[in-house]
Design a protein around this motif. Structure first.
Motif, mmCIF file in Angstrom:
data_model
loop_
_atom_site.group_PDB
_atom_site.id
_atom_site.type_symbol
_atom_site.label_atom_id
_atom_site.label_comp_id
_atom_site.label_asym_id
_atom_site.label_seq_id
_atom_site.Cartn_x
_atom_site.Cartn_y
_atom_site.Cartn_z
ATOM 1 N N HIS A 8 -15.481 -11.882 -13.546
ATOM 2 C CA HIS A 8 -14.166 -11.427 -14.023
ATOM 3 C C HIS A 8 -13.570 -12.495 -14.936
ATOM 4 N N ASN A 10 -12.045 -11.789 -17.382
ATOM 5 C CA ASN A 10 -10.759 -11.205 -17.791
ATOM 6 C C ASN A 10 -9.609 -11.692 -16.904
ATOM 7 N N ASP A 11 -9.919 -12.415 -15.851
ATOM 8 C CA ASP A 11 -8.884 -12.912 -14.935
ATOM 9 C C ASP A 11 -7.991 -13.937 -15.641
ATOM 10 N N ASN A 35 -19.001 -8.573 -17.591
ATOM 11 C CA ASN A 35 -17.604 -8.760 -17.207
ATOM 12 C C ASN A 35 -17.056 -7.462 -16.643
ATOM 13 N N TYR A 38 -11.091 -4.317 -13.418
ATOM 14 C CA TYR A 38 -10.519 -3.951 -12.117
ATOM 15 C C TYR A 38 -9.220 -3.152 -12.258
ATOM 16 N N SER A 42 -7.365 -5.175 -17.483
ATOM 17 C CA SER A 42 -8.525 -6.071 -17.405
ATOM 18 C C SER A 42 -9.772 -5.407 -17.982
ATOM 19 N N GLY A 46 -11.990 -6.932 -21.008
ATOM 20 C CA GLY A 46 -13.436 -7.073 -20.915
ATOM 21 C C GLY A 46 -14.150 -6.489 -22.118
ATOM 22 N N HIS A 63 -9.941 -1.037 -9.464
ATOM 23 C CA HIS A 63 -10.409 -1.564 -8.174
ATOM 24 C C HIS A 63 -9.766 -0.780 -7.023
ATOM 25 N N ASP A 204 -19.097 -12.947 -8.996
ATOM 26 C CA ASP A 204 -17.783 -12.388 -8.676
ATOM 27 C C ASP A 204 -16.682 -13.414 -8.984
#
Ligand code: NI
Length: 259
Positions: A8, A10-11, A35, A38, A42, A46, A63, A204
């Motif tokens: 992720h 993109n976090d 990527n 969620y 995001s 990605g 998510h 993750d």
């Protein structure tokens, strides 16, 4: 070269650091990174990353934690984003009864929407599953036809027995940092039980940094600790494992470019 099939980047924790992280993939021994989205924002982030960087692919979804905020607009957006050939799957989607951030009935409904979307687009599915093994199995059995383009259980946390049930349904199993943790005995049995032809590796990140970085911010290149542990358990070299993971990733995520 190592492969991280679930990151992720993109976090928001990687803000300002993202380009440096991706541009050092090669020198860190990474072949490519998927990527994973969620939520709508995001997912778009990605897709933008994947458009900019050759060795980044993207997936799009809401998510299960955020299933309560899911709208039909999200489905339309994801359909649109998936026109980009670097979107290789729908995910992560699924069921999380550990946190129950969204009502379970809503999680189930939204998961089925994602299964239908993936099938209509001819894309595989990345499944998040935590403490909901029976309900997940029930949904997948009822909607088996929607798994036509493949699926992976990401960050697998279950038993060897449960892995066999999902393997019988044709799913891939992806392992993350917890295989390196000291208390991972049950999980290591699961690694031993999954045939090499069905294993994927992931971080993750930013979550679940493997040993020796446990508790710190996780990065895609830390996937080497995960892969090396799996190779050790399987009695093969990391190079042999990575070659197999590459084959598996290409078999599941068919939009990944062959070169
Ligand atoms: Ni994830």
């Amino acid at each position: 070269m190592y492969i991280d099939t679930h990151a992720h980047l993109n976090d928001p924790r990687y803000e300002g650091e993202r380009d440096a992280i991706v541009s050092s993939f090669k020198e860190n021994g990474l072949k490519f990174v998927i990527n994973v989205g969620y939520d709508a924002k995001s997912s778009l982030k990605g897709v933008e990353l994947a458009s900019k960087w050759e060795d980044v692919y993207a997936t799009v979804a809401v998510h299960p934690h955020d299933a309560k905020d899911f709208t039909d607009e999200d489905l339309k957006r994801f359909e649109e984003y998936s026109k980009n050939p670097k979107v290789v799957a729908i995910g992560e989607t699924g069921l999380d009864y550990h946190y129950d951030f969204s009502p379970r009935e809503t999680q189930k409904k939204v998961f089925i929407h994602h299964l239908e979307l993936a099938h209509s687009l001819g894309l595989p599915i990345i499944i998040h599953l935590r403490e909901a093994f029976d309900d997940m199995l029930k949904i997948l059995k009822e909607h088996r036809a929607l798994l036509e383009y493949g699926a992976v259980l990401h960050c697998y946390s279950g038993s060897a027995e449960m892995a066999k049930v999902y393997l019988d349904m044709g799913l891939y199993i992806s392992f993350a940092g917890p295989v390196t943790f000291r208390n991972a005995r049950g999980l290591l049995d699961a690694v031993r039980a999954v045939p090499l032809g069905r294993i994927l590796t992931e971080t993750d990140c930013p979550y679940l940094a493997p040993e020796p970085h446990r508790g710190q911010l996780n990065y895609p290149h830390y996937v080497r600790y995960v892969a090396d542990k799996i190779a050790e358990l399987k009695g093969i070299t990391p190079g042999e494992l990575n070659a197999q993971v590459l084959k598996n990733a290409r078999a599941l995520f068919k939009r990944i470019r062959h070169e």
